[in-house]
Scaffold this motif. Sequence first.
Motif, PDB file in Angstrom:
ATOM      1  N   MET A  77      11.396  98.274 156.825  1.00 20.75           N
ATOM      2  CA  MET A  77      11.114  97.006 156.557  1.00 20.75           C
ATOM      3  C   MET A  77      12.069  96.395 156.067  1.00 20.75           C
ATOM      4  O   MET A  77      12.281  95.168 156.406  1.00 20.75           O
ATOM      5  N   ARG A  81      14.397  93.088 157.841  1.00 24.25           N
ATOM      6  CA  ARG A  81      14.126  91.433 157.105  1.00 24.25           C
ATOM      7  C   ARG A  81      14.826  90.293 157.957  1.00 24.25           C
ATOM      8  O   ARG A  81      14.066  89.372 157.655  1.00 24.25           O
ATOM      9  N   PHE A  87       9.161  90.404 155.302  1.00 23.31           N
ATOM     10  CA  PHE A  87       9.640  91.766 154.324  1.00 23.31           C
ATOM     11  C   PHE A  87      10.536  91.207 153.278  1.00 23.31           C
ATOM     12  O   PHE A  87      10.965  92.239 152.721  1.00 23.31           O
TER      13      PHE A  87
END
Length: 343
Positions: A77, A81, A87
């Motif tokens: 995650m 981003r 995220f």
Amino acid sequence: MFAIFDGFEGLVNNQVKSLNWMSVNGWSSVGGSLLGCQKAGASKTGLDKVAAKIREHNFHALLIIGGYEAYTSVLQMYEARNKHPEFQIPLICIPATISNNVPGTEFSIGADTALNEIVKICDKIKQSAQGSKRRVFVIETMGGYCGYLATLAALASGADQAYIYEEPFTIKDLIDDVDHLRKKMEGHLKRGLLLRNEMANEHYTTDFITKLLQEEGKGVFSARSNVLGHMQQGGLPTPFDRAFATKLGCKAVTYAVSLIEKVATNDGNVVCNTPESAVVLGLLKRQSEFTPVESLKAKTDLEHRMPLEQWWLKLRPLLRILAKHESVYIGDFIESGVDEVDE
């Protein structure tokens, strides 16, 4: 505060429920995972699906409790981003696995409970061996490629040897152990205990080691094997695990709130894009520390799902010394002899 049941799959399937004080009453002393957990990490479930759900529920921080998968999910995650701005919130991994193979922490929640359980079972097996004289037991523990459980359980239960993946062993080592057990049977303690991690070696399986001992020990001792399976995960958590879990949970929430307060905008949006906002919270040298997953990636053996450096490997020599293994003293003698020559 929201609870997501059954991991990332649960998030995608909308298994999200608001939590209040009464809905978690009495959870700390119960074993097992009441939230439910799945092996599937974030990328396996689909990062775009996860991002869409985070946006839909308007989450401002995510605490992920779990083992190696939880760590890799935070990493995935974090790396996504730029593609998925959803995220860009605090992502905190709380390590909870009996294998103790999460980078960024020396202990994970659950490992202590499993260790106690294995030692209890080993004691019962030793008691069984006492009744039938000259018996050697080979016990297989869990833990994936990480030999933490096998090593520490062997130390605690007084085993003769622990076979683990981190320290490769050859047939010569196995024969050495047979010789050691032969000598041991001549003494007053007529029982032996060998532990083996489930992934210690592809070919030298628990079955193979047991058969080797049976053949080589003919007339001197008999051998039996025992694969512990899921009962080693234990029932009720130990006091250490309960206290440790409470402490980590408390620190994680405090950290997440402090990050949100720093970056929250007036319209209620949270944007965290620093490495410090995607972390593993763990115990390092008696300190609870937040380590960014970005820096942990280089310290991880991704293929074998464990940290590259592990503190408990330094305890391994103790095993042989406590088992009065002759090879230790021979090794020491040779080394000290070399030192004298150098002087």
